[in-house]
Design an enzyme around this catalytic site. Structure first.
Site, PDB file in Angstrom:
ATOM      1  N   GLY A   1     -23.984  74.828   5.094  1.00 28.85           N
ATOM      2  CA  GLY A   1     -24.320  75.555   5.906  1.00 28.85           C
ATOM      3  C   GLY A   1     -24.092  76.870   6.649  1.00 28.85           C
ATOM      4  O   GLY A   1     -23.658  77.773   6.057  1.00 28.85           O
TER       5      GLY A   1
ATOM      6  N   GLY B   1     -20.527  76.056   6.486  1.00 32.34           N
ATOM      7  CA  GLY B   1     -19.277  76.589   6.114  1.00 32.34           C
ATOM      8  C   GLY B   1     -18.223  75.827   6.504  1.00 32.34           C
ATOM      9  O   GLY B   1     -17.204  76.582   6.261  1.00 32.34           O
TER      10      GLY B   1
ATOM     11  N   SER C   1     -16.544  73.020   7.668  1.00 34.98           N
ATOM     12  CA  SER C   1     -16.580  71.386   6.822  1.00 34.98           C
ATOM     13  C   SER C   1     -14.470  71.338   7.176  1.00 34.98           C
ATOM     14  O   SER C   1     -13.999  72.805   6.372  1.00 34.98           O
ATOM     15  CB  SER C   1     -16.498  71.370   4.873  1.00 34.98           C
ATOM     16  OG  SER C   1     -15.779  70.360   5.066  1.00 34.98           O
TER      17      SER C   1
ATOM     18  N   SER D   1     -20.117  64.914  16.705  1.00 35.17           N
ATOM     19  CA  SER D   1     -19.918  65.061  17.906  1.00 35.17           C
ATOM     20  C   SER D   1     -19.359  65.990  18.305  1.00 35.17           C
ATOM     21  O   SER D   1     -18.593  66.741  18.334  1.00 35.17           O
ATOM     22  CB  SER D   1     -19.068  63.579  18.062  1.00 35.17           C
ATOM     23  OG  SER D   1     -19.289  62.721  19.012  1.00 35.17           O
TER      24      SER D   1
ATOM     25  N   GLY E   1     -24.635  65.864   1.922  1.00 38.68           N
ATOM     26  CA  GLY E   1     -25.719  66.601   0.984  1.00 38.68           C
ATOM     27  C   GLY E   1     -24.963  66.254  -0.433  1.00 38.68           C
ATOM     28  O   GLY E   1     -25.461  65.963  -1.674  1.00 38.68           O
ATOM     29  N   ALA E   2     -24.620  64.672  -0.437  1.00 38.24           N
ATOM     30  CA  ALA E   2     -24.591  64.081  -1.755  1.00 38.24           C
ATOM     31  C   ALA E   2     -25.966  63.084  -1.839  1.00 38.24           C
ATOM     32  O   ALA E   2     -26.029  62.058  -3.110  1.00 38.24           O
ATOM     33  CB  ALA E   2     -22.988  63.158  -1.762  1.00 38.24           C
TER      34      ALA E   2
ATOM     35  N   ILE F   1     -30.849  68.097   3.828  1.00 36.74           N
ATOM     36  CA  ILE F   1     -31.784  68.355   4.796  1.00 36.74           C
ATOM     37  C   ILE F   1     -32.407  69.558   4.899  1.00 36.74           C
ATOM     38  O   ILE F   1     -31.381  70.614   5.048  1.00 36.74           O
ATOM     39  CB  ILE F   1     -30.573  67.545   5.785  1.00 36.74           C
ATOM     40  CG1 ILE F   1     -30.411  66.332   6.019  1.00 36.74           C
ATOM     41  CG2 ILE F   1     -31.469  68.195   7.070  1.00 36.74           C
ATOM     42  CD1 ILE F   1     -29.670  65.010   6.965  1.00 36.74           C
TER      43      ILE F   1
ATOM     44  N   ARG G   1      -4.639  78.515  15.232  1.00 41.63           N
ATOM     45  CA  ARG G   1      -4.143  78.102  14.632  1.00 41.63           C
ATOM     46  C   ARG G   1      -4.383  78.914  12.919  1.00 41.63           C
ATOM     47  O   ARG G   1      -3.283  78.981  12.367  1.00 41.63           O
ATOM     48  CB  ARG G   1      -5.739  77.258  13.868  1.00 41.63           C
ATOM     49  CG  ARG G   1      -4.975  76.441  12.364  1.00 41.63           C
ATOM     50  CD  ARG G   1      -5.724  76.549  10.825  1.00 41.63           C
ATOM     51  NE  ARG G   1      -7.033  77.354  11.028  1.00 41.63           N
ATOM     52  CZ  ARG G   1      -8.095  77.046  10.635  1.00 41.63           C
ATOM     53  NH1 ARG G   1      -7.617  75.242  10.003  1.00 41.63           N
ATOM     54  NH2 ARG G   1      -9.040  77.116  10.171  1.00 41.63           N
TER      55      ARG G   1
ATOM     56  N   TYR H   1      -8.322  62.356  18.712  1.00 40.95           N
ATOM     57  CA  TYR H   1      -7.938  63.391  18.455  1.00 40.95           C
ATOM     58  C   TYR H   1      -6.619  64.122  17.793  1.00 40.95           C
ATOM     59  O   TYR H   1      -6.024  64.345  19.162  1.00 40.95           O
ATOM     60  CB  TYR H   1      -8.991  64.585  18.961  1.00 40.95           C
ATOM     61  CG  TYR H   1      -9.464  65.910  17.712  1.00 40.95           C
ATOM     62  CD1 TYR H   1     -10.659  65.607  16.942  1.00 40.95           C
ATOM     63  CD2 TYR H   1      -8.066  67.099  17.489  1.00 40.95           C
ATOM     64  CE1 TYR H   1     -10.999  66.647  16.348  1.00 40.95           C
ATOM     65  CE2 TYR H   1      -8.841  68.209  17.596  1.00 40.95           C
ATOM     66  CZ  TYR H   1     -10.274  67.946  16.123  1.00 40.95           C
ATOM     67  OH  TYR H   1     -10.312  68.991  15.351  1.00 40.95           O
TER      68      TYR H   1
END
Length: 533
Positions: free
Chosen positions: A137, A139, A141, A220, A269-270, A274, A393, A454
């Site tokens: 999508g 990218g 991740s 979320s 995606g496993a 979708i 970062r 977090y």
């Protein structure tokens, strides 16, 4: 706009987002890192694009022809630049590898279907020819979810869904909208805004992540206190699998057996791709208000959040930073403010639409719980810069500093113990490697029964920074597992968290996942190596 153009600009191959969003590390931040963490002043820039090693494509010519017959010749890309852009996600370790010039594992081709039917046909061809498929999508991740793993197959494609980028329907009476999976968050908001609605889903990846990615990872957003998690917004899913298609969800609620939508929400995606999502939407708020608060310590602030959640008096956004994040802030002025308080912990609150009516009650509860109002300024500054963190970062990677994040969630009764255990694990691991870290934590997702934690970690760059972070992440994952917290609250499982999933769901749970995968994906071509232990 031509058929293969897209509304959202392509992200950089070696950084988060686009070059327009990047900026160098401010000198005061660099000095703080060097003095506080003992980081050696040394520039550690990325290699140039010309130095990157992209392996040759292994996709057989007959498979390429079969895929081109479905999506067109221009819909099957094997050039190095396109493959490099699909060679992984945007975690720190992903970027460190690419910045070092390592991209030999890039997919053998990038395939761009233009419809649900084309996705189904591509999956059928890949299953027949035993070619691995990594749905792609935005990218974004950060857990290895779009790593082009071959999983024992001779070749792998990235299935880029960017052309599935339409708003298909708005049902104003039911307040739902049907969106294609390739829409980016910004695009979806712009299209919904034309109809007077908002999705209300604003994760830090909002500018680049996709609707399908939100669903596939149980995303979320930062406004989850007001709008909820993405999986809670989903009314209907359309899914393509190598063994057929599924159309799930036809009513606001149902007792017709287990809810099969839940198998694909978070499936990464496993289990399937979708392609369409029908979601609950909200009237776009006309008014927005902000207020920042100070608490004497993290425990007191967390207790105040618990009271809000359990009383049902949450604002749209509620974010509590610990002492370290409050004092230093990963992004300084882009985060929790600049000087309104001398210490303690900062809480950001934002109110939209109907939630504004609860502001007085929220303020009353926060004051009773030990909070002091700081006014709107710090909260407005956080809101203005809330998508800037990943850019900082990346800039810190240029100056010999490794920065990464991880997250979990647990019950309120276990919150302090879990926070302490993870912080201790990260600190001990990195100190043992000679790189004492700064470990910060915040709460941004709260529930009546618990909350997320977090963590942001910064430290000097070791000799092998990828191995350095992996050891620290493993220590943190083990601590999370021992505390009986979840291994991931919203980043998903991917590759990075898979080794802890068995402990979380049990051996029988793993067998259930494997049984579902063997049914919908008998040849195992969908996103090998992710999610399923």
């Amino acid at each position: 706009m031509t058929e293969l153009e897209h509304r959202t600009p392509e992200q950089e191959w070696n950084a988060w987002g686009t070059a327009e969003g990047a900026s160098p590390v401010p000198e005061e931040v660099r000095a703080l890192i060097e003095q506080g963490l003992g980081v050696e002043r040394r520039d550690t820039p990325s290699v140039s694009r010309a130095e990157v090693r992209v392996g040759g494509t292994r996709l057989p010519a007959k498979v390429r022809s079969a895929l081109a017959a479905i999506v067109g010749d221009d819909g099957v890309r094997i050039d190095d630049d396109t493959r490099l852009l699909h060679s992984g996600g945007k975690s720190t370790t992903d970027l460190l590898r690419r910045r070092a010039g390592e991209a030999e594992s890039a997919p053998d081709a990038v395939v761009l279907p233009g419809s649900h039917e084309q996705v189904c046909a591509v999956l059928a061809q890949c299953a027949e020819h035993r070619v691995a498929v990594v749905p792609f999508g935005g990218g974004t991740s950060v857990v290895g979810g779009v790593e082009p793993e071959r999983g024992g197959f001779s070749s792998v494609i990235a299935l880029d869904l960017r052309l599935l980028d339409d708003l298909l329907e708005v049902d104003a009476e039911s307040q739902t909208a049907t969106l294609q999976a390739g829409l980016r968050g910004t695009e979806a908001e712009a299209l919904l805004s034309e109809h007077g609605f908002t999705l209300g889903h604003f994760p830090q990846s909002f500018e680049h992540a996709s609707i399908g990615g939100f669903a596939a990872t149980r995303s979320s957003g930062q406004a989850s206190a007001g709008y909820g998690r993405f999986d809670g917004m989903v009314v209907r899913l359309r899914v393509a699998t190598p063994n057929g298609e599924l159309d799930l969800g036809r009513a606001p609620a149902s007792a017709a057996g287990p809810d099969l939508r839940q198998l694909f929400l978070g499936s990464e995606g496993a289990l399937g791709v979708i392609t369409e999502v029908t979601v609950r939407v909200h009237p776009k708020p006309e008014d927005v208000e902000f207020e920042a608060w100070s608490f004497p310590d993290f425990v007191t602030g967390a207790r105040a959040l618990r009271l809000l959640a359990q009383e049902g008096a949450l604002p749209t956004v509620a974010r509590l930073s610990d002492e370290a994040e409050t004092m230093i802030g990963l992004a300084t002025a882009h985060d929790v403010g600049s000087g309104e308080q001398a210490g303690g912990c900062s809480m950001i609150t934002r109110y939209e639409g109907p939630r504004i009516a609860a502001r007085e009650r929220v303020a009353e509860l926060l004051a009773e719980a030990g909070g002091s109002s700081l006014g709107a300024g710090a909260a407005e500054r956080w809101d203005h810069g809330r998508y800037h963190g990943p850019h900082l970062r990346d800039a810190l990677l240029d100056v010999n500093t490794v920065v990464e994040t991880l997250e979990t969630a647990c019950t309120w009764s276990q919150l302090s113990a879990t926070c302490d255990a993870v912080r201790e694990a990260l600190t001990e691991s990195l100190q043992a490697q000679g790189t004492p870290p700064l470990v910060m934590c915040h709460i941004s997702h709260v529930y009546p029964t618990g909350a997320s934690l977090y963590f942001t970690v910064a430290c000097g760059r070791g000799e092998d920074p990828v191995a350095q972070w992996r050891r620290a992440k493993r220590a943190a994952g083990d601590a999370i597992s021992r505390c009986r917290a979840t291994i991931t609250h919203h980043h998903a499982v991917g590759i990075d968290h898979r080794e802890w999933l068995t402990d979380e769901i049990g051996e029988l749970g793993v067998q259930v996942l494997r049984a579902v995968k063997s049914t919908v994906d008998p040849s195992g071509v969908l996103n090998p190596g992710k999610l399923v232990p």
